[in-house]
Write a protein that holds these residues in place. Structure first.
Motif, PDB file in Angstrom:
ATOM      1  N   VAL A   5     -12.065  -3.850  -4.356  1.00 23.96           N
ATOM      2  CA  VAL A   5     -11.793  -3.028  -5.171  1.00 23.96           C
ATOM      3  C   VAL A   5     -10.517  -4.046  -5.916  1.00 23.96           C
ATOM      4  O   VAL A   5      -9.921  -5.155  -4.905  1.00 23.96           O
ATOM      5  CB  VAL A   5     -10.571  -1.844  -4.605  1.00 23.96           C
ATOM      6  N   GLU A   6     -11.054  -4.295  -7.292  1.00 19.14           N
ATOM      7  CA  GLU A   6     -10.146  -5.236  -7.630  1.00 19.14           C
ATOM      8  C   GLU A   6      -8.419  -4.323  -8.750  1.00 19.14           C
ATOM      9  O   GLU A   6      -8.925  -3.534  -8.967  1.00 19.14           O
ATOM     10  CB  GLU A   6     -10.734  -6.033  -8.157  1.00 19.14           C
ATOM     11  N   ASN A  66      -4.047  -0.100  -3.984  1.00 21.81           N
ATOM     12  CA  ASN A  66      -3.975  -1.699  -5.091  1.00 21.81           C
ATOM     13  C   ASN A  66      -5.041  -2.482  -4.969  1.00 21.81           C
ATOM     14  O   ASN A  66      -5.853  -2.581  -5.936  1.00 21.81           O
ATOM     15  CB  ASN A  66      -2.782  -2.374  -4.729  1.00 21.81           C
ATOM     16  N   GLU A  67      -5.489  -2.973  -4.389  1.00 19.73           N
ATOM     17  CA  GLU A  67      -6.760  -3.838  -4.508  1.00 19.73           C
ATOM     18  C   GLU A  67      -7.561  -4.010  -2.791  1.00 19.73           C
ATOM     19  O   GLU A  67      -6.385  -3.918  -1.701  1.00 19.73           O
ATOM     20  CB  GLU A  67      -6.486  -4.815  -4.824  1.00 19.73           C
ATOM     21  N   CYS A  68      -8.593  -4.955  -2.405  1.00 15.05           N
ATOM     22  CA  CYS A  68      -9.262  -4.439  -1.327  1.00 15.05           C
ATOM     23  C   CYS A  68      -9.612  -5.725  -1.193  1.00 15.05           C
ATOM     24  O   CYS A  68     -11.023  -6.030  -2.586  1.00 15.05           O
ATOM     25  CB  CYS A  68      -9.180  -3.266  -0.417  1.00 15.05           C
ATOM     26  N   SER A  69      -9.806  -6.357   0.038  1.00 15.49           N
ATOM     27  CA  SER A  69     -10.855  -7.896   0.001  1.00 15.49           C
ATOM     28  C   SER A  69     -11.130  -8.128   0.998  1.00 15.49           C
ATOM     29  O   SER A  69      -9.785  -8.261   2.101  1.00 15.49           O
ATOM     30  CB  SER A  69     -10.999  -8.547  -0.659  1.00 15.49           C
ATOM     31  N   CYS A  80      -6.506  -4.441   2.509  1.00 19.66           N
ATOM     32  CA  CYS A  80      -6.294  -3.573   1.065  1.00 19.66           C
ATOM     33  C   CYS A  80      -4.660  -3.047   1.602  1.00 19.66           C
ATOM     34  O   CYS A  80      -3.703  -3.748   2.130  1.00 19.66           O
ATOM     35  CB  CYS A  80      -6.505  -2.136   2.320  1.00 19.66           C
TER      36      CYS A  80
END
Length: 165
Positions: free
Chosen positions: A164-165, A132-135, A139
């Motif tokens: 990943v946004e 879904n997203e990573c920062s 993740c």
């Protein structure tokens, strides 16, 4: 003459260093190479070369399997799986949806991107999860109806430090 050759050598070294620092782009899509995608269907033929006349080496039989695109040629993409085995796949069999494979047995999915938070679920090694997203090294994943955060280093299908946004 030596000064001239030295200047040319220096200019060439600067050019090569600059070119390698830039992201490589696919000749067909102009998207980054390498990049991760997933298998779109339950059966996906992997061929020795970029055409229907090339022999099928094997078949992916898992929809959603993440693969890495390493080259492009017309409507064909060279891919590799987590074991490093590769081949050519028609682009229509690939999806831009991002999935990952769990690389650590009984990986904890936390409710927030922090190892000290409550565990929402544990995932077995080899499970495919929706990315879904990573920062900042974490993740957010969805798998089997569960959602949570996992350390990025325990996943295959995402580059180290990729956002990943």
């Amino acid at each position: 003459m030596i000064r001239y050759l030295t200047a040319i050598s220096l200019a060439l070294m600067v050019y090569v260093a600059t070119a390698s620092a830039e992201t490589l782009r696919g000749s067909v899509t102009n998207l980054p190479i390498p990049r991760f995608v997933s298998i779109k269907s339950d059966e996906c033929n992997v061929r020795r070369g970029p055409s229907l006349s090339h022999k099928i080496d094997w078949v992916f039989t898992r929809k959603g399997m993440p693969v890495e695109i390493t080259a492009e040629y017309g409507h064909w993409r060279r891919v590799r799986d987590r074991d490093g085995v590769g081949g050519w796949v028609h682009y229509s069999l690939l999806s831009g949806s991002r999935n990952v494979i769990i690389e650590e047995d009984m990986l904890s999915l936390h409710i927030r991107p922090n190892p000290d938070t409550q565990v929402a679920a544990r995932l077995e090694m080899g499970v495919i999860a929706r990315l879904n997203e990573c920062s900042e090294g974490w993740c957010r994943l969805t798998a089997g109806g569960y959602k949570g955060w996992a350390p990025q280093k325990a996943l295959w299908g995402i580059k180290e430090n990729e956002i990943v946004e």
